[in-house]
Design a protein around this motif. Structure first.
Motif, PDB file in Angstrom:
ATOM      1  N   ALA A   1       2.004   8.291   5.445  1.00 12.53           N
ATOM      2  CA  ALA A   1       0.850   7.709   6.541  1.00 12.53           C
ATOM      3  C   ALA A   1       1.098   6.217   6.485  1.00 12.53           C
ATOM      4  O   ALA A   1       1.912   5.739   5.929  1.00 12.53           O
ATOM      5  CB  ALA A   1      -0.626   7.838   5.684  1.00 12.53           C
ATOM      6  N   THR A   2       0.269   5.515   7.522  1.00 14.58           N
ATOM      7  CA  THR A   2       0.421   4.248   7.832  1.00 14.58           C
ATOM      8  C   THR A   2      -0.969   3.483   7.810  1.00 14.58           C
ATOM      9  O   THR A   2      -1.775   4.361   8.015  1.00 14.58           O
ATOM     10  CB  THR A   2       1.053   3.994   9.105  1.00 14.58           C
ATOM     11  N   THR A   3      -1.013   2.310   7.858  1.00 18.45           N
ATOM     12  CA  THR A   3      -2.278   1.284   7.860  1.00 18.45           C
ATOM     13  C   THR A   3      -2.289   0.565   9.167  1.00 18.45           C
ATOM     14  O   THR A   3      -1.350  -0.027   9.546  1.00 18.45           O
ATOM     15  CB  THR A   3      -2.539   0.566   6.875  1.00 18.45           C
ATOM     16  N   ALA A   4      -3.368   0.455   9.947  1.00 22.60           N
ATOM     17  CA  ALA A   4      -3.525  -0.177  11.294  1.00 22.60           C
ATOM     18  C   ALA A   4      -4.505  -1.223  11.121  1.00 22.60           C
ATOM     19  O   ALA A   4      -5.518  -1.090  10.457  1.00 22.60           O
ATOM     20  CB  ALA A   4      -3.772   0.768  12.338  1.00 22.60           C
ATOM     21  N   SER A   5      -4.519  -2.160  11.906  1.00 23.46           N
ATOM     22  CA  SER A   5      -5.654  -3.383  12.005  1.00 23.46           C
ATOM     23  C   SER A   5      -6.057  -3.662  13.631  1.00 23.46           C
ATOM     24  O   SER A   5      -6.792  -4.634  13.861  1.00 23.46           O
ATOM     25  CB  SER A   5      -5.097  -4.642  11.455  1.00 23.46           C
ATOM     26  N   SER A   6      -5.671  -2.518  14.637  1.00 18.68           N
ATOM     27  CA  SER A   6      -6.103  -2.936  15.817  1.00 18.68           C
ATOM     28  C   SER A   6      -5.991  -1.603  16.501  1.00 18.68           C
ATOM     29  O   SER A   6      -5.349  -0.657  15.778  1.00 18.68           O
ATOM     30  CB  SER A   6      -5.017  -3.994  16.537  1.00 18.68           C
ATOM     31  N   LEU A   7      -6.567  -1.167  17.611  1.00 17.53           N
ATOM     32  CA  LEU A   7      -6.227  -0.071  18.495  1.00 17.53           C
ATOM     33  C   LEU A   7      -4.951   0.238  18.679  1.00 17.53           C
ATOM     34  O   LEU A   7      -4.540   1.243  18.580  1.00 17.53           O
ATOM     35  CB  LEU A   7      -7.101  -0.329  19.745  1.00 17.53           C
TER      36      LEU A   7
ATOM     37  N   PHE B   1       1.797  -1.859   9.365  1.00 14.77           N
ATOM     38  CA  PHE B   1       2.061  -2.267  10.728  1.00 14.77           C
ATOM     39  C   PHE B   1       2.343  -3.564  10.742  1.00 14.77           C
ATOM     40  O   PHE B   1       3.203  -4.285  11.492  1.00 14.77           O
ATOM     41  CB  PHE B   1       1.451  -1.521  11.904  1.00 14.77           C
ATOM     42  N   LYS B   2       1.262  -4.476  10.350  1.00 15.66           N
ATOM     43  CA  LYS B   2       1.256  -5.987  10.509  1.00 15.66           C
ATOM     44  C   LYS B   2       2.498  -6.606  10.025  1.00 15.66           C
ATOM     45  O   LYS B   2       2.952  -7.701  10.501  1.00 15.66           O
ATOM     46  CB  LYS B   2      -0.031  -6.750   9.820  1.00 15.66           C
ATOM     47  N   ALA B   3       3.438  -6.082   9.070  1.00 13.56           N
ATOM     48  CA  ALA B   3       4.584  -6.720   8.705  1.00 13.56           C
ATOM     49  C   ALA B   3       5.832  -5.823   9.313  1.00 13.56           C
ATOM     50  O   ALA B   3       6.863  -6.527   9.392  1.00 13.56           O
ATOM     51  CB  ALA B   3       4.653  -6.485   7.124  1.00 13.56           C
ATOM     52  N   TYR B   4       5.683  -4.680   9.783  1.00 15.11           N
ATOM     53  CA  TYR B   4       6.917  -3.925  10.150  1.00 15.11           C
ATOM     54  C   TYR B   4       6.263  -2.843  11.151  1.00 15.11           C
ATOM     55  O   TYR B   4       5.593  -2.003  10.514  1.00 15.11           O
ATOM     56  CB  TYR B   4       7.655  -3.369   9.006  1.00 15.11           C
ATOM     57  N   ALA B   5       6.844  -2.808  12.348  1.00 13.07           N
ATOM     58  CA  ALA B   5       6.309  -1.795  13.391  1.00 13.07           C
ATOM     59  C   ALA B   5       7.455  -1.234  14.149  1.00 13.07           C
ATOM     60  O   ALA B   5       7.222  -0.722  15.229  1.00 13.07           O
ATOM     61  CB  ALA B   5       5.205  -2.285  14.091  1.00 13.07           C
ATOM     62  N   LEU B   6       8.660  -1.227  13.763  1.00 14.32           N
ATOM     63  CA  LEU B   6       9.727  -0.697  14.314  1.00 14.32           C
ATOM     64  C   LEU B   6       9.676   0.708  14.655  1.00 14.32           C
ATOM     65  O   LEU B   6      10.359   1.541  13.652  1.00 14.32           O
ATOM     66  CB  LEU B   6      11.143  -1.335  13.677  1.00 14.32           C
ATOM     67  N   TRP B   7       9.056   1.267  15.763  1.00 15.71           N
ATOM     68  CA  TRP B   7       8.635   2.799  15.796  1.00 15.71           C
ATOM     69  C   TRP B   7       9.954   3.625  15.758  1.00 15.71           C
ATOM     70  O   TRP B   7      10.145   4.918  15.449  1.00 15.71           O
ATOM     71  CB  TRP B   7       7.710   3.003  16.758  1.00 15.71           C
TER      72      TRP B   7
ATOM     73  N   HIS C   1      11.111  -8.464   8.301  1.00 14.87           N
ATOM     74  CA  HIS C   1       9.519  -8.280   7.988  1.00 14.87           C
ATOM     75  C   HIS C   1       8.822  -9.478   8.645  1.00 14.87           C
ATOM     76  O   HIS C   1       9.342 -10.623   8.454  1.00 14.87           O
ATOM     77  CB  HIS C   1       9.003  -7.949   6.454  1.00 14.87           C
ATOM     78  N   TYR C   2       7.681  -9.236   9.161  1.00 10.86           N
ATOM     79  CA  TYR C   2       6.878 -10.516   9.759  1.00 10.86           C
ATOM     80  C   TYR C   2       7.688 -11.393  10.829  1.00 10.86           C
ATOM     81  O   TYR C   2       7.386 -12.458  11.048  1.00 10.86           O
ATOM     82  CB  TYR C   2       6.218 -11.124   8.492  1.00 10.86           C
ATOM     83  N   THR C   3       8.606 -10.664  11.363  1.00 14.55           N
ATOM     84  CA  THR C   3       9.469 -11.403  12.458  1.00 14.55           C
ATOM     85  C   THR C   3       9.311 -10.708  13.874  1.00 14.55           C
ATOM     86  O   THR C   3       8.654 -10.895  14.593  1.00 14.55           O
ATOM     87  CB  THR C   3      11.002 -11.525  12.137  1.00 14.55           C
ATOM     88  N   THR C   4       9.859  -9.323  13.718  1.00 13.77           N
ATOM     89  CA  THR C   4       9.603  -8.463  15.351  1.00 13.77           C
ATOM     90  C   THR C   4       8.367  -8.243  15.656  1.00 13.77           C
ATOM     91  O   THR C   4       7.918  -8.047  16.546  1.00 13.77           O
ATOM     92  CB  THR C   4      10.247  -7.155  14.888  1.00 13.77           C
ATOM     93  N   VAL C   5       7.234  -8.152  14.606  1.00 15.54           N
ATOM     94  CA  VAL C   5       5.864  -8.043  14.974  1.00 15.54           C
ATOM     95  C   VAL C   5       5.128  -9.232  15.487  1.00 15.54           C
ATOM     96  O   VAL C   5       4.140  -9.158  15.880  1.00 15.54           O
ATOM     97  CB  VAL C   5       4.986  -7.497  13.803  1.00 15.54           C
TER      98      VAL C   5
END
Length: 388
Positions: free
Chosen positions: A63-69, A45-51, A346-350
Motif C-alpha cells: 500500500a501507499t499513502t497520499a496527501s492530494s487527489l 508519495f511526498k518523498a518518492y513517486a517514480l511510478w 528522495h524529495y528531489t524528483t517530486v
C-alpha cells in the motif's frame, strides 16, 4: 547502454540515476521490519513517486499513502491499491474523487470531519476514517519541517477531542518525525500514549506517520522492532501503520551533472553546473544542507576558495543564490567532467520545477546488470504545457 556506476563517464547530460540493487536492499530491510514487528509499512508519495518503479515496490509492500487527489490517483491507478490519504484540507470539488481512490481517509480537524465524513462514507462504504492528532512534541530541529511547532496547522490537540469519539472514527494519525532514529520514536511514543491512550480502546488502527529513517546506516532497527512489539503487547487490537518516504529512497541514487564553466571573483571560485539547486535539489536550499559530492570533501564554511582545488558549486538558473559550497576536490576541475551528487532520489524528483525554463535532468533506472534504462526525459513541451 552499460554504465560505470562509479564515474558515470558515459553520461554527458544531467540525469537522476536510481540504482535497482540499492532500492531492493532498502525494500527488503523495510519488509523485514514490517514482518518482525507485525506492522504495515507503506510508501509516502511526498518523498518518492517514480511510478515506473512501482512493480519493484509491489514485490515488498502492499500500500501507499497520499496527501492530494493526484497522489491518491497515482496510488490507485499506478500502484494498484487504494491509498491511505491525509490532507490538511479537503475541498468540495475533490472530495468525491479522493474518497474513491482511498482505503483510509484522515481528517486534519474536527471541522473537516463534520463537513465531509457523511459524504465520504456515501462515496465509499468500505472507507476507514481517522483524525490527525497533535502530540505537542517533536524533536525536529528545522522549524520548516516541524508539524508540532506552536501555531501549527496540523492535527487536533488532546484537549479538543471529545471523550467519546464519533462512531465512525476508527484511527488516529500522528506525524511528528523527520529523518529521525528509533530513540526519538521511543521518546515521542511516551508523549503520544500519555496524551491519547485514553481513546485507544475506541480505535482500530494508529498511523505513526513518516520520518522513521530505518534504512540509515546508524538506525537501531532492533530497538524499533522492540518498541513496536511492546506497543502491540499493550494494545493488541490496534493495527499499526508507518508511512516513511525517505527511508525507501535513502541512498538509492545520484544526480549526475557536468561542469560547464568556472568563474572566479574576488577570491571565490565557482564551478557552474548544468543543474540547479533551486530547481533540481530544492531541499538543499530549504533545509539547508550541503549534499555529499562524490570524490570531494565538504568544507566547513562557504568562505573564500583559497585552496586551488576548492570550489563553490553554482546552478544554472538566474537566481543569485543558486549556489552552495564549498567542496575540496583532489584535482583541478575541468569543463565537461561529471559532478555526482549523492543521495538525490528522495524529495528531489517530486519537488523539482521548471524555473527559468532550464533543462530538467532525465530520470533513469540502473539495473543490476549495469544496463541503464531511461525512464523519463524532459523537453520544451513539458515546460510550455505546464502553463498551457
Amino acid at each position: 547502454m552499460k554504465i560505470n556506476s562509479t564515474t558515470f563517464k558515459e553520461l554527458t547530460k544531467p540525469m537522476y540515476v536510481l540504482e535497482e540493487d540499492k532500492l531492493r536492499k532498502n525494500l527488503s530491510l523495510i519488509a523485514n521490519i514490517a514482518n518482525k514487528a507485525s506492522v504495515e509499512i507503506i510508501l509516502a508519495f511526498k518523498a518518492y513517486a517514480l511510478w515506473k518503479t512501482f512493480p519493484i515496490f509491489r514485490e515488498y509492500i502492499n500500500a501507499t499513502t497520499a496527501s492530494s487527489l493526484n497522489e491518491a490517483r497515482l496510488g490507485l491507478e499506478e500502484f494498484g491499491t487504494p491509498c491511505h490519504t491525509f490532507s490538511p484540507a479537503y475541498t468540495d470539488y475533490e472530495i468525491k474523487d479522493i474518497v474513491k481512490c482511498s482505503s483510509h481517509l484522515t481528517f486534519n480537524s474536527l471541522q473537516q470531519y463534520e463537513r465531509y465524513h457523511l459524504k465520504a462514507r456515501a462515496y465509499n462504504k468500505k472507507i476507514s476514517l481517522g483524525i490527525r492528532v497533535n502530540p505537542e512534541y517533536s524533536e525536529i530541529k528545522t522549524l520548516l519541517y516541524n508539524p508540532c511547532a506552536p501555531g501549527t496547522r496540523f492535527g487536533i490537540l488532546a484537549k479538543n477531542i471529545p471523550e467519546k469519539l464519533p462512531s465512525d472514527i476508527e484511527g488516529f494519525h500522528i506525524h511528528c518525525h523527520c529523518e529521525n532514529g528509533s530513540d526519538v520514536f521511543e521518546r515521542t511514543l511516551a508523549h503520544i500514549e500519555e496524551k491519547f491512550a485514553v481513546w485507544f480502546s475506541q480505535l482500530k488502527w494508529i498511523n505513526f506517520g513518516g520520518g522513521h529513517l530505518m534504512t540509515h546506516a546508524n538506525y537501531n532497527i532492533d530497538k524499533l522492532i522492540n518498541i513496536l512489539q511492546g506497543f502491540h503487547n499493550r494494545y493488541p487490537w490496534l493495527k499499526v501503520i508507518l508511512e516513511p518516504g525517505s527511508a525507501f529512497g535513502w541512498q538509492v541514487g545520484t544526480l549526475v551533472s557536468q561542469v560547464v564553466d568556472i568563474i572566479e571573483d574576488r577570491g571565490y571560485r565557482t564551478a557552474i553546473l548544468n543543474v540547479s539547486f533551486t530547481a533540481h535539489m530544492p531541499d538543499c536550499l530549504e533545509m539547508p544542507y550541503n549534499p555529499i559530492v562524490r570524490g570531494a570533501e565538504t568544507q566547513p564554511n562557504s568562505g573564500k576558495t583559497t585552496d586551488p582545488f576548492t570550489y563553490r558549486l553554482g546552478g544554472n538558473s538566474c537566481l543569485s543564490g543558486d549556489w552552495m559550497g564549498n567542496w575540496k576536490f583532489d584535482h583541478k576541475l575541468q569543463i565537461g567532467e561529471n559532478i555526482i551528487f549523492e543521495d538525490m532520489l528522495h524529495y528531489t524528483t517530486v519537488k523539482t520545477n521548471t524555473f527559468n525554463g532550464i533543462s530538467h535532468p532525465a530520470i533513469a533506472l540502473l539495473h543490476s546488470n549495469k544496463d541503464l534504462e531511461i525512464l523519463r526525459t524532459y523537453s520544451y513541451e513539458d515546460y510550455r504545457d505546464r502553463m498551457d
